[in-house]
Write an enzyme that holds these catalytic residues in place. Structure first.
Site, PDB file in Angstrom:
ATOM      1  N   MET A  98       5.142   4.857   1.759  1.00  9.29           N
ATOM      2  CA  MET A  98       4.706   3.225   1.160  1.00  9.29           C
ATOM      3  C   MET A  98       4.773   2.381   2.437  1.00  9.29           C
ATOM      4  SD  MET A  98       7.249   3.696  -1.803  1.00  9.29           S
ATOM      5  CE  MET A  98       8.393   4.346  -0.828  1.00  9.29           C
ATOM      6  N   LEU A  99       4.058   1.533   2.303  1.00  6.75           N
ATOM      7  CA  LEU A  99       3.799   0.429   3.094  1.00  6.75           C
ATOM      8  C   LEU A  99       4.169  -1.047   2.485  1.00  6.75           C
ATOM      9  CD1 LEU A  99       2.739  -0.405   6.252  1.00  6.75           C
ATOM     10  CD2 LEU A  99       0.470  -0.913   4.923  1.00  6.75           C
TER      11      LEU A  99
ATOM     12  N   LYS B 134       6.658   1.154   7.173  1.00  8.62           N
ATOM     13  CA  LYS B 134       6.398   2.340   6.725  1.00  8.62           C
ATOM     14  C   LYS B 134       7.561   3.288   6.281  1.00  8.62           C
ATOM     15  CE  LYS B 134       2.406   4.127   8.310  1.00  8.62           C
ATOM     16  NZ  LYS B 134       1.308   4.845   9.215  1.00  8.62           N
TER      17      LYS B 134
ATOM     18  N   GLY C  75       0.945  -1.255   0.011  1.00  9.69           N
ATOM     19  CA  GLY C  75      -0.036   0.029  -0.086  1.00  9.69           C
ATOM     20  C   GLY C  75       0.778   1.054   0.165  1.00  9.69           C
ATOM     21  N   GLU C  76       0.124   2.247  -0.191  1.00 12.50           N
ATOM     22  CA  GLU C  76       0.744   3.777  -0.176  1.00 12.50           C
ATOM     23  C   GLU C  76      -0.181   4.869   0.100  1.00 12.50           C
ATOM     24  OE1 GLU C  76       2.333   5.458  -3.768  1.00 12.50           O
ATOM     25  OE2 GLU C  76       1.923   3.376  -4.597  1.00 12.50           O
TER      26      GLU C  76
ATOM     27  N   ASP D  53      -9.271  11.882  14.185  1.00 13.17           N
ATOM     28  CA  ASP D  53      -9.484  11.698  12.822  1.00 13.17           C
ATOM     29  C   ASP D  53     -10.055  10.141  12.715  1.00 13.17           C
ATOM     30  OD1 ASP D  53      -9.295  11.979   9.965  1.00 13.17           O
ATOM     31  OD2 ASP D  53      -7.368  10.988   9.762  1.00 13.17           O
TER      32      ASP D  53
END
EC number: 2.7.11.1
Length: 439
Positions: free
Chosen positions: A28-29, A44, A22-23, A134
């Site tokens: 970026m992950l 991360k 993911g990102e 959040d």
């Protein structure tokens, strides 16, 4: 100093980097593994040239919250080449992901069980003197698939968390107005829209909006149009104010209306009665002859095979479609162009199999084979991806007209195709990690 090995792809001394999963706005992950105990981890990466670096503050917040149920553990923070690196627990999909798998509706039973966990999670955060600021489905993830905690809901991404009182004196932060907008417009409280200092009550109201989103499939203030983002946020806030709670909760169990009334009537410094709020959803489960048995909607998909089966099945279809598209594109390219294109896209033989980034974005210009592409390229990729994804959080002074860093742009009923693709890729990679771990 970077501790990356160009041959073993190890960072932070003993963390091996695996596939990218993911990102987002943070960077970026990647999934990976702790070489000492073979534990799956998440890594991360954030560009050190980021205008608003978040990983260090997020790491410090996690350290203060570590040990609480439903808070992932962090293991390392440091610098790797041109990136800041945070190593933490690898978790499963978010509630937003699971919401998609379930047809963008959750049953009252599932929402009640989610509500109990989320209330407990936020209570723990509040008791450590933080407010979250959040609340949104994307920031709550279930545990790693196949683990004992696979249906425990975790709170993640504390980049916008803030201390609401002094941890030593317990003196509450004073009330203020004309504050900046902080959070995601779709779920933020009315007081936040009005520029008022946030406190515990605002986290609870945001959670109520999330619960109704899960029940309804969308919220009345989604899809509003305006010439500027500032005007759009104002419209969302106005719509929230003029939408009666009875209308918002009409047709759904009364306990959700009772929750919303309670949250919106809390005082600025008032301590919420978390036990009372949980009891509302215990009463709901009892009234509909259900129990908190951990059988969520996503565990019942595909005749009990669960969301993992949906993720794998959808990825096969997506992969076939992608392969067909690539073949059609190749057939339209002249032979000499195809040959040159393949040569340019082929990774160097010296490049390790497992790169910190995908081979397609690794270059020799970065000095060491297997290191990430230049920060400028990664920054552009992160920006374009973030703009296409789910409702994004806002952190901008209310009276200003400057462009916010993130915008609430998601259409409720139909997620953007790019988001679907990234989610399917994420789940396949997560599943492949689970399978390899079991083997």
């Amino acid at each position: 100093m970077s501790t990356t090995s160009s041959h073993s792809n190890v960072v932070g001394v003993h963390y091996r980097v695996g596939k990218k999963i993911g990102e987002g706005s943070f960077g970026m992950l990647f999934q990976g593994v702790n070489l000492i105990n073979n534990q799956p981890i998440a890594l991360k990466f954030e560009s050190r040239k980021s205008e608003v670096p978040q990983l260090r503050d997020e790491y410090l917040t996690y350290k203060l919250l570590m040990g609480l149920p439903g808070i992932p553990s962090v293991y390392y923070y440091g610098q790797e080449g041109m990136y800041n690196l945070l190593v933490m627990d690898l978790l499963g999909p978010s509630l937003e992901d699971l919401f998609d798998y379930c047809g963008r509706r959750f049953s009252p039973k599932t929402v009640a069980m989610i509500a109990k966990q989320m209330i407990t999670r936020i209570q723990s955060v509040h008791e450590r003197h933080f407010i979250y600021r959040d609340i949104k489905p994307d920031n709550f993830l279930i545990g790693f698939p196949g683990s004992k905690t696979e249906n425990v809901i975790y709170a993640v991404d504390f980049g916008m968390a803030k201390q609401y009182r002094d941890p030593k004196t317990h003196v509450h932060r004073p009330y203020n107005e004309h504050k900046s907008l902080s959070g995601t417009a779709r779920y933020m409280s009315i007081n936040t829209h009005l520029g008022r200092e946030q406190s515990r009550r605002d986290d609870l109201e945001s959670m109520g909006h999330v619960f109704m989103y899960f029940l309804r499939g969308s919220l009345p203030w989604q899809g509003l149009k305006a010439a500027t983002n500032k005007q759009k946020y104002e419209k969302i806030g106005e719509k929230k104010q003029v939408t009666p709670l009875k209308e918002l909760c009409e047709g759904y169990p009364k306990e959700f209306l009772q929750y919303m009334i309670y949250a919106r009537n809390l005082g600025y410094e008032e301590a919420p009665d978390y036990d009372y709020l949980r009891s509302l959803f215990d009463s709901l489960l009892l009234r509909i002859n259900e129990t908190d048995d951990g059988k969520y909607d996503w565990t019942l998909l595909n005749n009990g095979k669960g969301w993992q089966y949906s993720a794998a099945k959808q990825h096969v279809v997506q992969r076939r479609h992608t392969q067909g598209t690539n073949n059609r594109r190749q057939s339209t390219i002249p032979p000499y162009a195809r040959t040159r294109q393949n040569l340019l896209s082929s990774p160097s033989k010296q490049t390790p199999v497992n790169n910190v980034v995908d081979a397609s974005v690794a270059t020799q210009k970065d000095g060491i084979p297997g290191k990430a592409a230049s920060p400028q390229v990664q920054q552009q990729q992160q920006t374009s991806s973030a703009q296409q994804q789910q409702p994004q959080r806002v952190e901008q002074p209310a009276p200003q007209t400057t462009q916010p860093t993130q915008v609430d742009t998601q259409q409720a009923a139909k997620p953007a195709p790019s988001k679907e693709k990234s989610r399917k890729k994420f789940h396949l990679r997560l599943l492949s990690c689970c399978i390899s771990k079991q083997e």
